[in-house]
Scaffold this motif. Structure first.
Motif, PDB file in Angstrom:
ATOM      1  N   GLY A 135       0.818  -1.202   0.000  1.00 46.73           N
ATOM      2  CA  GLY A 135       0.000   0.000   0.000  1.00 46.73           C
ATOM      3  C   GLY A 135       0.852   1.252   0.000  1.00 46.73           C
ATOM      4  N   ILE A 136       0.498   2.193  -0.879  1.00 45.51           N
ATOM      5  CA  ILE A 136       1.138   3.516  -0.909  1.00 45.51           C
ATOM      6  C   ILE A 136       0.062   4.508  -0.477  1.00 45.51           C
ATOM      7  CG2 ILE A 136       2.466   5.181  -2.259  1.00 45.51           C
ATOM      8  CD1 ILE A 136       3.754   2.430  -2.214  1.00 45.51           C
ATOM      9  N   ARG A 137       0.121   4.961   0.761  1.00 47.17           N
ATOM     10  CA  ARG A 137      -0.944   5.815   1.293  1.00 47.17           C
ATOM     11  C   ARG A 137      -0.837   7.235   0.756  1.00 47.17           C
ATOM     12  NH1 ARG A 137       0.436   4.191   6.813  1.00 47.17           N
ATOM     13  NH2 ARG A 137       0.632   6.429   7.216  1.00 47.17           N
ATOM     14  N   ARG A 138      -1.987   7.880   0.594  1.00 51.31           N
ATOM     15  CA  ARG A 138      -2.009   9.239   0.057  1.00 51.31           C
ATOM     16  C   ARG A 138      -1.255  10.219   0.938  1.00 51.31           C
ATOM     17  NH1 ARG A 138      -6.475  10.878  -1.790  1.00 51.31           N
ATOM     18  NH2 ARG A 138      -6.206  13.087  -1.390  1.00 51.31           N
ATOM     19  N   ASP A 139      -1.202   9.965   2.252  1.00 51.19           N
ATOM     20  CA  ASP A 139      -0.489  10.902   3.112  1.00 51.19           C
ATOM     21  C   ASP A 139       1.023  10.761   2.997  1.00 51.19           C
ATOM     22  OD1 ASP A 139      -1.415   8.441   4.474  1.00 51.19           O
ATOM     23  OD2 ASP A 139      -0.135   9.130   6.106  1.00 51.19           O
ATOM     24  N   PHE A 140       1.511   9.730   2.291  1.00 55.61           N
ATOM     25  CA  PHE A 140       2.938   9.660   1.977  1.00 55.61           C
ATOM     26  C   PHE A 140       3.310  10.716   0.935  1.00 55.61           C
ATOM     27  CE2 PHE A 140       3.245   4.769   2.801  1.00 55.61           C
ATOM     28  CZ  PHE A 140       3.042   5.003   4.155  1.00 55.61           C
ATOM     29  N   VAL A 141       2.355  11.078   0.077  1.00 49.22           N
ATOM     30  CA  VAL A 141       2.617  11.995  -1.041  1.00 49.22           C
ATOM     31  C   VAL A 141       2.445  13.422  -0.537  1.00 49.22           C
ATOM     32  CG1 VAL A 141       2.114  12.517  -3.459  1.00 49.22           C
ATOM     33  CG2 VAL A 141       1.690  10.217  -2.571  1.00 49.22           C
ATOM     34  N   ASP A 142       3.438  13.915   0.169  1.00 46.85           N
ATOM     35  CA  ASP A 142       3.375  15.257   0.726  1.00 46.85           C
ATOM     36  C   ASP A 142       4.713  15.954   0.481  1.00 46.85           C
ATOM     37  OD1 ASP A 142       5.146  14.167   2.549  1.00 46.85           O
ATOM     38  OD2 ASP A 142       3.735  14.135   4.217  1.00 46.85           O
ATOM     39  N   CYS A 143       4.962  17.055   1.216  1.00 50.69           N
ATOM     40  CA  CYS A 143       6.180  17.827   0.934  1.00 50.69           C
ATOM     41  C   CYS A 143       7.398  17.298   1.672  1.00 50.69           C
ATOM     42  CB  CYS A 143       5.948  19.300   1.261  1.00 50.69           C
ATOM     43  SG  CYS A 143       5.389  19.585   2.943  1.00 50.69           S
ATOM     44  N   ASN A 144       7.232  16.261   2.480  1.00 44.72           N
ATOM     45  CA  ASN A 144       8.404  15.610   3.065  1.00 44.72           C
ATOM     46  C   ASN A 144       9.070  14.728   2.009  1.00 44.72           C
ATOM     47  OD1 ASN A 144       8.341  16.501   5.850  1.00 44.72           O
ATOM     48  ND2 ASN A 144       6.462  15.320   6.032  1.00 44.72           N
ATOM     49  N   ASP A 145      10.356  14.508   2.180  1.00 44.60           N
ATOM     50  CA  ASP A 145      11.079  13.640   1.257  1.00 44.60           C
ATOM     51  C   ASP A 145      10.954  12.214   1.772  1.00 44.60           C
ATOM     52  OD1 ASP A 145      12.436  13.275  -1.044  1.00 44.60           O
ATOM     53  OD2 ASP A 145      14.423  13.643  -0.202  1.00 44.60           O
ATOM     54  N   SER A 146      10.182  11.401   1.072  1.00 43.34           N
ATOM     55  CA  SER A 146       9.915  10.048   1.543  1.00 43.34           C
ATOM     56  C   SER A 146       9.984   9.069   0.377  1.00 43.34           C
ATOM     57  CB  SER A 146       8.531   9.970   2.197  1.00 43.34           C
ATOM     58  OG  SER A 146       7.506  10.243   1.251  1.00 43.34           O
ATOM     59  N   ALA A 147      10.127   7.797   0.721  1.00 40.08           N
ATOM     60  CA  ALA A 147      10.245   6.781  -0.315  1.00 40.08           C
ATOM     61  C   ALA A 147       9.785   5.428   0.214  1.00 40.08           C
ATOM     62  CB  ALA A 147      11.682   6.676  -0.820  1.00 40.08           C
ATOM     63  N   THR A 148       9.202   4.654  -0.683  1.00 42.71           N
ATOM     64  CA  THR A 148       8.941   3.245  -0.441  1.00 42.71           C
ATOM     65  C   THR A 148      10.092   2.460  -1.050  1.00 42.71           C
ATOM     66  OG1 THR A 148       6.522   3.487  -0.421  1.00 42.71           O
ATOM     67  CG2 THR A 148       7.396   1.311  -0.923  1.00 42.71           C
ATOM     68  N   HIS A 149      10.847   1.770  -0.205  1.00 51.24           N
ATOM     69  CA  HIS A 149      11.975   0.963  -0.661  1.00 51.24           C
ATOM     70  C   HIS A 149      11.519  -0.476  -0.834  1.00 51.24           C
ATOM     71  CE1 HIS A 149      15.324   3.779   1.127  1.00 51.24           C
ATOM     72  NE2 HIS A 149      14.737   4.272   0.056  1.00 51.24           N
ATOM     73  N   VAL A 150      11.753  -1.028  -2.015  1.00 54.03           N
ATOM     74  CA  VAL A 150      11.399  -2.420  -2.300  1.00 54.03           C
ATOM     75  C   VAL A 150      12.643  -3.144  -2.773  1.00 54.03           C
ATOM     76  CG1 VAL A 150       9.925  -3.968  -3.619  1.00 54.03           C
ATOM     77  CG2 VAL A 150       9.062  -1.689  -2.981  1.00 54.03           C
ATOM     78  N   ALA A 151      12.994  -4.225  -2.095  1.00 56.02           N
ATOM     79  CA  ALA A 151      14.148  -5.033  -2.493  1.00 56.02           C
ATOM     80  C   ALA A 151      13.661  -6.415  -2.912  1.00 56.02           C
ATOM     81  CB  ALA A 151      15.146  -5.159  -1.346  1.00 56.02           C
ATOM     82  N   VAL A 152      14.064  -6.846  -4.103  1.00 62.59           N
ATOM     83  CA  VAL A 152      13.783  -8.205  -4.569  1.00 62.59           C
ATOM     84  C   VAL A 152      15.058  -9.011  -4.351  1.00 62.59           C
ATOM     85  CG1 VAL A 152      13.023  -9.643  -6.482  1.00 62.59           C
ATOM     86  CG2 VAL A 152      12.152  -7.310  -6.270  1.00 62.59           C
ATOM     87  N   ARG A 153      15.000  -9.915  -3.383  1.00 68.81           N
ATOM     88  CA  ARG A 153      16.176 -10.655  -2.957  1.00 68.81           C
ATOM     89  C   ARG A 153      16.599 -11.710  -3.991  1.00 68.81           C
ATOM     90  NH1 ARG A 153      18.016  -6.999   0.398  1.00 68.81           N
ATOM     91  NH2 ARG A 153      17.096  -6.994   2.491  1.00 68.81           N
ATOM     92  N   PRO A 154      17.811 -12.277  -3.845  1.00 65.61           N
ATOM     93  CA  PRO A 154      18.263 -13.309  -4.795  1.00 65.61           C
ATOM     94  C   PRO A 154      17.318 -14.501  -4.900  1.00 65.61           C
ATOM     95  CG  PRO A 154      20.123 -12.503  -3.526  1.00 65.61           C
ATOM     96  CD  PRO A 154      18.896 -11.875  -2.920  1.00 65.61           C
ATOM     97  N   ASP A 155      16.609 -14.826  -3.806  1.00 67.90           N
ATOM     98  CA  ASP A 155      15.650 -15.931  -3.862  1.00 67.90           C
ATOM     99  C   ASP A 155      14.280 -15.483  -4.368  1.00 67.90           C
ATOM    100  OD1 ASP A 155      14.721 -14.462  -1.746  1.00 67.90           O
ATOM    101  OD2 ASP A 155      14.739 -16.109  -0.288  1.00 67.90           O
ATOM    102  N   SER A 156      14.193 -14.239  -4.861  1.00 68.34           N
ATOM    103  CA  SER A 156      12.969 -13.629  -5.404  1.00 68.34           C
ATOM    104  C   SER A 156      11.960 -13.238  -4.337  1.00 68.34           C
ATOM    105  CB  SER A 156      12.288 -14.542  -6.435  1.00 68.34           C
ATOM    106  OG  SER A 156      13.028 -14.558  -7.635  1.00 68.34           O
ATOM    107  N   SER A 157      12.300 -13.349  -3.072  1.00 65.80           N
ATOM    108  CA  SER A 157      11.403 -12.832  -2.040  1.00 65.80           C
ATOM    109  C   SER A 157      11.443 -11.307  -2.061  1.00 65.80           C
ATOM    110  CB  SER A 157      11.805 -13.359  -0.661  1.00 65.80           C
ATOM    111  OG  SER A 157      13.104 -12.915  -0.308  1.00 65.80           O
ATOM    112  N   VAL A 158      10.341 -10.689  -1.618  1.00 60.02           N
ATOM    113  CA  VAL A 158      10.209  -9.240  -1.650  1.00 60.02           C
ATOM    114  C   VAL A 158      10.225  -8.695  -0.221  1.00 60.02           C
ATOM    115  CG1 VAL A 158       8.707  -7.313  -2.291  1.00 60.02           C
ATOM    116  CG2 VAL A 158       8.904  -9.297  -3.805  1.00 60.02           C
TER     117      VAL A 158
END
Length: 203
Positions: A135-158
């Motif tokens: 989920g990417i919540r609407r309150d994340f999209v504001d004037c603060n510098d923020s990010a959703t970090h997603v890592a796809v591991r070598p075993d393909s787990s997220v």
């Protein structure tokens, strides 16, 4: 691979002159009588290290705005090239903002800059493992510098988490990282710093 600081490719923060840039979370939600769709968790699993570098591709959602922005950073944490299917859906309109399957280079990073304020569901589907909804919540999209970090591991787990350098807004905000039982759920706020580079904190 050389270690890099988190969000190393994120542009410098604004000078802190913006104020009142956190809109109400309910703004623009479906009309009265409509049950809002529950969002999946914003974080998943444990993600203590994140070595994403300069993106090999960048996508943009909405018109650029210093008052409303959030970044989705998807990192292929593997020494092999591989495709990862990505799909971003706007919950309020049920429109698929983008759906594509880029081939990530070894340790490659894809960046999605979100400027349009809304609730989103991100579907990350590696080639050899079950996909993950975030989920990417609407309150994340504001004037603060923020990010959703997603890592796809070598075993393909997220694995995923949300980080924020909450220095661009004059108003304070409490943020929460949601995850499954593998990670801690908490609330933190990051006050403005007078100088230097702000340190990302879990959101």
């Amino acid at each position: 691979m050389r270690r890099r600081e988190l969000l190393s490719f994120v542009p410098a923060l604004l000078a802190g002159s913006l104020s009142g840039c956190l809109d109400g979370v309910g703004a623009g939600t479906p009309s009265t009588g409509t049950t809002p769709e529950p969002l999946p968790p914003s974080g998943y699993g444990s993600l203590s290290e994140f070595d994403a570098g300069d993106p090999f591709e960048t996508r943009q959602i909405g018109e650029p705005s210093p008052a409303h922005h959030h970044r989705i950073v998807v990192w292929n944490d593997d020494s092999e090239r591989r495709p990862v299917s990505l799909r971003l859906r706007d919950v309020s309109t049920d429109d698929v903002v983008f759906a594509f399957e880029p081939t990530f280079p070894a340790y490659g990073t894809l960046l999605v800059e979100v400027f349009r304020r809304s609730d989103y569901v991100l579907d990350v589907d590696p080639p050899t493992d079950d996909g993950r909804l975030l989920g990417i919540r609407r309150d994340f999209v504001d004037c603060n510098d923020s990010a959703t970090h997603v890592a796809v591991r070598p075993d393909s787990s997220v694995r995923a988490r949300v980080v924020s350098t909450a220095v661009a807004c004059d108003v304070g905000s409490a943020t929460v990282e949601e995850s499954d039982s593998e990670s801690q759920t908490g609330s933190t706020s990051a006050p403005a710093e007078p100088s230097g580079t702000p340190t990302p904190t879990p959101r």
